[in-house]
Design an enzyme around this catalytic site. Structure first.
Site, mmCIF file in Angstrom:
data_model
loop_
_atom_site.group_PDB
_atom_site.id
_atom_site.type_symbol
_atom_site.label_atom_id
_atom_site.label_comp_id
_atom_site.label_asym_id
_atom_site.label_seq_id
_atom_site.Cartn_x
_atom_site.Cartn_y
_atom_site.Cartn_z
ATOM 1 N N THR A 1 0.855 -1.180 0.000
ATOM 2 C CA THR A 1 0.000 0.000 0.000
ATOM 3 C C THR A 1 0.897 1.238 0.000
ATOM 4 O OG1 THR A 1 -1.950 0.990 1.027
ATOM 5 C CG2 THR A 1 -0.369 -0.047 2.525
ATOM 6 N N LYS B 1 3.311 1.263 -3.925
ATOM 7 C CA LYS B 1 2.720 0.553 -5.074
ATOM 8 C C LYS B 1 3.536 0.713 -6.358
ATOM 9 C CE LYS B 1 -1.949 0.737 -3.269
ATOM 10 N NZ LYS B 1 -3.343 1.109 -3.471
ATOM 11 N N ALA C 1 -3.677 6.764 -7.071
ATOM 12 C CA ALA C 1 -4.979 6.140 -6.796
ATOM 13 C C ALA C 1 -5.904 6.286 -8.004
ATOM 14 C CB ALA C 1 -5.608 6.762 -5.555
ATOM 15 N N GLY D 1 -8.667 13.976 -8.538
ATOM 16 C CA GLY D 1 -7.297 13.562 -8.251
ATOM 17 C C GLY D 1 -6.640 12.944 -9.476
ATOM 18 N N GLY E 1 -3.350 11.359 -9.113
ATOM 19 C CA GLY E 1 -2.188 10.640 -8.592
ATOM 20 C C GLY E 1 -2.317 9.141 -8.835
ATOM 21 N N ASP F 1 -6.960 -3.177 -7.185
ATOM 22 C CA ASP F 1 -7.717 -2.010 -6.703
ATOM 23 C C ASP F 1 -8.889 -1.657 -7.621
ATOM 24 O OD1 ASP F 1 -6.206 -1.550 -4.417
ATOM 25 O OD2 ASP F 1 -4.769 -0.267 -5.469
HETATM 26 P P1 ATR Z 1 -2.027 8.839 -4.427
HETATM 27 O O1 ATR Z 1 -1.044 7.796 -4.853
HETATM 28 O O2 ATR Z 1 -2.746 8.548 -3.138
HETATM 29 O O3 ATR Z 1 -2.991 9.224 -5.515
HETATM 30 P P2 ATR Z 1 -0.449 11.173 -4.995
HETATM 31 O O4 ATR Z 1 0.111 10.540 -6.202
HETATM 32 O O5 ATR Z 1 0.437 11.974 -4.105
HETATM 33 O O6 ATR Z 1 -1.137 10.117 -4.051
HETATM 34 O O7 ATR Z 1 -1.662 12.094 -5.461
HETATM 35 C C1 ATR Z 1 -2.429 12.820 -4.554
HETATM 36 C C2 ATR Z 1 -3.597 13.487 -5.293
HETATM 37 O O8 ATR Z 1 -4.409 14.177 -4.334
HETATM 38 C C3 ATR Z 1 -3.159 14.513 -6.299
HETATM 39 O O9 ATR Z 1 -4.082 14.516 -7.364
HETATM 40 C C4 ATR Z 1 -3.252 15.818 -5.488
HETATM 41 O O10 ATR Z 1 -3.429 16.973 -6.268
HETATM 42 P P3 ATR Z 1 -2.148 17.730 -6.910
HETATM 43 O O11 ATR Z 1 -1.700 16.923 -8.074
HETATM 44 O O12 ATR Z 1 -2.664 19.060 -7.288
HETATM 45 O O13 ATR Z 1 -1.124 17.788 -5.796
HETATM 46 C C5 ATR Z 1 -4.496 15.543 -4.698
HETATM 47 N N1 ATR Z 1 -4.618 16.363 -3.474
HETATM 48 C C6 ATR Z 1 -3.932 16.221 -2.326
HETATM 49 N N2 ATR Z 1 -4.348 17.111 -1.395
HETATM 50 C C7 ATR Z 1 -5.356 17.837 -1.987
HETATM 51 C C8 ATR Z 1 -6.204 18.901 -1.548
HETATM 52 N N3 ATR Z 1 -6.106 19.386 -0.316
HETATM 53 N N4 ATR Z 1 -7.129 19.379 -2.408
HETATM 54 C C9 ATR Z 1 -7.237 18.880 -3.659
HETATM 55 N N5 ATR Z 1 -6.454 17.874 -4.144
HETATM 56 C C10 ATR Z 1 -5.525 17.355 -3.310
#
Ligand code: ATR
Length: 284
Positions: free
Chosen positions: A71, A75, A141, A137, A139, A112
């Protein structure tokens, strides 16, 4: 007279690695699956940082480990480490399940997306075909679920992200006309049947900034994160009168079931486990 020799029973070893990991429900879920299917196995959670990952994986499998879940934040590292990838893992560029093959190589899978689709469609009867879906998002996920969502032929799938460039780049990887990227502000005036939160905002108690009226009448909300109380996004969905506002506990159980099947060749019953875990978080 026959003599019975009692051989020592060593249960097959499985684990989940992550950082943080102390609140993981995976050991409990796999223990419930094992009981239910009469499988003798041991599943533990282990705190492993990104720096420790490769060494911890070698250690685990050289001691006879059969399968491993990975996790956050591991990943992508697991995807790099795997010797062979399933189609789902290749598309997601992320691995949540490693299996040791008979020849010792490690196969990487990503359960997932399949877990999410099962929870949405089978457990909650949420239609995805021809639906307007908003994915928050861009990222890891999000990446893991885009392929499985597109496979259900939605009407459109919009990836909205705080940083527009990341959403644009992610959408471009899939190259499908019904998949488009957007910033949050440009969502003004649009409506969606289903809004999925795949940002990590919930972890810090924050909420992506969404315009009012974005959820269609009878629309639903789903947070890929889960907690013992309602996440900020689940609360937001309720405040928007969502038909259903759900968190990712069901997805967690379903992705675990798919991993269990990959390892053991037997599919556990998930409904009873989801019911039990929901009852245990009575504050929800
Ligand atoms: P994960 O693997 O969990 O997806 P990640 O790759 O770090 O983690 O991606 C986190 C996502 O959450 C990103 O899309 C991030 O937006 P940014 O690309 O603009 O950073 C989003 N995110 C995190 N905190 C946020 C917030 N407070 N409001 C809106 N989007 C957020």
């Amino acid at each position: 007279m026959s003599i019975t020799v009692e051989l020592p029973v060593t249960n097959d070893q499985y684990a989940v690695f992550g950082d943080p990991i102390s609140h993981s429900k995976s050991p409990r879920i796999h223990q419930l699956f094992a009981q239910q299917t009469a499988q003798a196995l041991h599943y533990q959670a282990k705190q492993v940082s990104a720096e420790q990952f490769n060494e911890a994986v070698e250690d685990f499998f050289s001691q006879g480990g059969k399968g491993l879940n990975c996790t956050a934040p591991l990943k992508e590292l697991a995807w790099q480490r795997a010797d062979a990838l399933t189609d789902a893992a290749r598309l997601a560029k992320a691995v949540n399940t490693l299996k040791r093959l008979a020849d010792g190589r490690l196969q990487g899978d990503n359960t997932d997306g399949a877990g999410l689709i099962k929870d949405l469609m089978l457990n909650h009867a949420l239609p995805l075909h021809a639906a307007s879906i908003l994915l928050l998002g861009a990222g890891g996920a999000s990446r893991g679920i885009i392929g499985p969502l597109l496979a259900q032929s939605p009407k459109r799938l919009v990836i909205a992200n705080r940083t527009l460039d990341k959403a644009t780049a992610l959408a471009a990887e899939f190259n499908q006309p019904l998949l488009v990227a957007s910033g949050f502000e440009a969502l003004q005036g649009q409506q969606f049947d289903l809004i999925l939160n795949a940002t990590s905002a919930s972890l810090t108690g924050e909420l992506p900034a969404l315009p009012a009226g974005i959820l269609a009448a009878e629309g639903s909300c789903y947070d890929l994160a889960y907690a013992n109380t309602a996440t900020p996004f689940v609360s937001w969905g309720r405040s928007q009168n969502a038909a259903k506002s759900l968190d990712g506990l069901g997805m967690l159980v379903e992705q675990a079931a798919a991993a269990f099947y990959l390892w053991r060749g037997i599919y556990p019953d998930t409904a009873s486990v989801i019911t039990l875990l929901n009852a245990e978080r009575n504050a929800y």
